[in-house]
Write an enzyme that holds these catalytic residues in place. Structure first.
Site, PDB file in Angstrom:
ATOM      1  N   ASP A   1       0.793  -1.186  -0.012  1.00 53.54           N
ATOM      2  CA  ASP A   1      -0.156   0.000   0.005  1.00 53.54           C
ATOM      3  C   ASP A   1       1.043   1.252   0.137  1.00 53.54           C
ATOM      4  OD1 ASP A   1      -2.332   1.488   0.073  1.00 53.54           O
ATOM      5  OD2 ASP A   1      -2.483   1.232   2.351  1.00 53.54           O
ATOM      6  N   HIS A   2       0.592   2.157  -0.865  1.00 50.66           N
ATOM      7  CA  HIS A   2       1.446   3.572  -0.945  1.00 50.66           C
ATOM      8  C   HIS A   2       2.863   3.251  -0.947  1.00 50.66           C
ATOM      9  CE1 HIS A   2      -2.003   6.049  -0.280  1.00 50.66           C
ATOM     10  NE2 HIS A   2      -2.476   5.044   0.389  1.00 50.66           N
TER      11      HIS A   2
ATOM     12  N   GLY B   1      -7.949   7.765   7.468  1.00 46.07           N
ATOM     13  CA  GLY B   1      -7.914   8.040   8.888  1.00 46.07           C
ATOM     14  C   GLY B   1      -9.311   8.675   9.155  1.00 46.07           C
TER      15      GLY B   1
ATOM     16  N   HIS C   1      -9.440   4.797  -1.633  1.00 43.28           N
ATOM     17  CA  HIS C   1      -8.707   5.036  -0.620  1.00 43.28           C
ATOM     18  C   HIS C   1      -9.449   5.796   0.526  1.00 43.28           C
ATOM     19  CE1 HIS C   1      -4.536   3.808  -1.748  1.00 43.28           C
ATOM     20  NE2 HIS C   1      -5.109   3.542  -2.896  1.00 43.28           N
TER      21      HIS C   1
ATOM     22  N   ASN D   1     -10.044   0.350   0.011  1.00 43.40           N
ATOM     23  CA  ASN D   1      -8.949   0.152   1.238  1.00 43.40           C
ATOM     24  C   ASN D   1      -9.635   0.731   2.718  1.00 43.40           C
ATOM     25  OD1 ASN D   1      -7.332  -0.060  -1.157  1.00 43.40           O
ATOM     26  ND2 ASN D   1      -5.804   1.276  -0.684  1.00 43.40           N
TER      27      ASN D   1
HETATM   28  P1  13P Z   1      -8.627   4.458   6.066  1.00 39.42           P
HETATM   29  O1  13P Z   1      -7.684   4.246   7.343  1.00 39.42           O
HETATM   30  O2  13P Z   1      -9.242   5.817   6.166  1.00 39.42           O
HETATM   31  O3  13P Z   1      -9.541   3.359   6.118  1.00 39.42           O
HETATM   32  O4  13P Z   1      -7.730   4.559   4.706  1.00 39.42           O
HETATM   33  C1  13P Z   1      -7.106   3.250   4.395  1.00 39.42           C
HETATM   34  C2  13P Z   1      -6.404   3.390   3.054  1.00 39.42           C
HETATM   35  O5  13P Z   1      -6.695   4.029   2.056  1.00 39.42           O
HETATM   36  C3  13P Z   1      -5.064   2.693   2.901  1.00 39.42           C
HETATM   37  O6  13P Z   1      -4.676   2.971   1.688  1.00 39.42           O
END
Ligand code: 13P
Length: 294
Positions: A82-83, A179, A208, A230
């Site tokens: 991820d990222h 978040g 996301h 996500n």
């Molecule tokens: P959240 O923590 O808001 O669910 O986001 C997760 C995310 O997008 C990870 O890439």
């Protein structure tokens, strides 16, 4: 079975549902997520970000274990970086066994995002690994990101981006943020833009910042063409709530039982979410042919 994201998301795109991608930072979380998917006959994506790996989910320890769990599952399981922020992390992830990598150069100028994404796509595809990138920028809920359209994905630019990079899935910015949102705040998503992006790109799109976005928004986003969602914060929160309740009612609860409580809560949360986004009952184990079939 361990798979890359290609067929998993093309199927979701074709049949109009989304696959959950859960940030899983330890054995219990990964097991809860994969078991939830198994029980719901759903494809699933287990993912980790670089800082999560640096803090807790050390790739050299946790990846072999998750890969083994994924291979044992009756449903397709993708393991996603991820990222990913740079080439070093991407190459390392490819070597360690991730089956999809995300390259996130979305906060860099457009041409640089194209250049880096193209390189990662070429590298990953050569090893049979699929690639997700981000255009526009999904920021942080705590910073108030996502509320104004300046960071949203531009449709014409997205078409150019996909053509130039060859990515398998594109994360789009349409109003969510990563978040926790402030209490009571539910983001307003730009569904018109999502419709335009889907019509122009005709490919799997990723949302996301799934946490705290509201069930109605999530359902509408799936109906509008989102094929991967996500979720991190809400999965952690499900475990936290269950652990707090357990300690409140049974203050003597020991470490072992509190871990079991957390794992069960995450599993329940993921099963419910899978049903909400419609990926349940997509892979039923076929004993006659000794394999899973759609
Ligand atoms: P959240 O923590 O808001 O669910 O986001 C997760 C995310 O997008 C990870 O890439």
């Amino acid at each position: 079975m361990l798979v890359n994201m290609k067929e998993m998301l093309l199927n979701a795109d074709r049949d109009g549902y989304a696959v959950m991608a859960v940030n899983s930072v330890n054995m219990e979380m990964a097991r809860a997520v994969i078991e939830a998917a198994n029980e719901e006959h759903s494809p699933i994506i287990v993912q980790m970000g670089r800082s999560q790996m640096a803090k807790l989910a050390h790739a050299e320890d946790i990846l072999p274990m998750i890969i083994a769990m994924a291979k044992r599952a009756d449903v397709p399981v993708c393991l996603n970086l991820d990222h990913g922020p740079d080439f070093k992390t991407e190459v390392d992830a490819i070597h360690r066994g991730f089956t999809n990598v995300m390259i996130d150069a979305s906060s860099l100028p457009y041409e640089e995002n194209v250049r880096r994404t193209r390189i990662v796509a070429d590298l990953a595809h050569a090893s049979g690994i699929t690639v997700e990138a981000e255009l526009g920028h999904v920021g942080q809920a705590a910073d108030g990101d996502g509320r104004s359209a300046d960071m949203y994905t531009n449709v014409a630019q997205a078409v150019d981006f996909v053509q130039k990079t060859g990515v398998d899935a594109l994360a789009v910015a349409i109003g969510t943020a990563h978040g926790k949102y402030p209490a009571g705040f539910v983001p307003k998503l730009d569904f018109q833009r999502l419709a335009e992006l889907k019509a122009a790109l005709k490919m799997p799109l990723v949302l996301h910042g799934g946490s705290g976005s509201g069930d109605e928004n999530i359902r509408k986003a799936v109906a509008g063409g989102i094929n991967k969602i996500n979720v991190c914060t809400d999965a952690f929160h499900a475990a936290e709530l269950a652990m707090k309740a357990k300690w409140e009612h049974e203050p003597e609860t020991d470490y072992l039982n509190i871990m079991v409580t957390a794992e069960s809560a995450i599993k329940l949360f993921v099963r419910d979410y899978i049903r909400m986004i419609g990926s349940n009952n997509r892979y039923i184990f076929d004993f006659a042919s000794n394999g899973s079939k759609e």
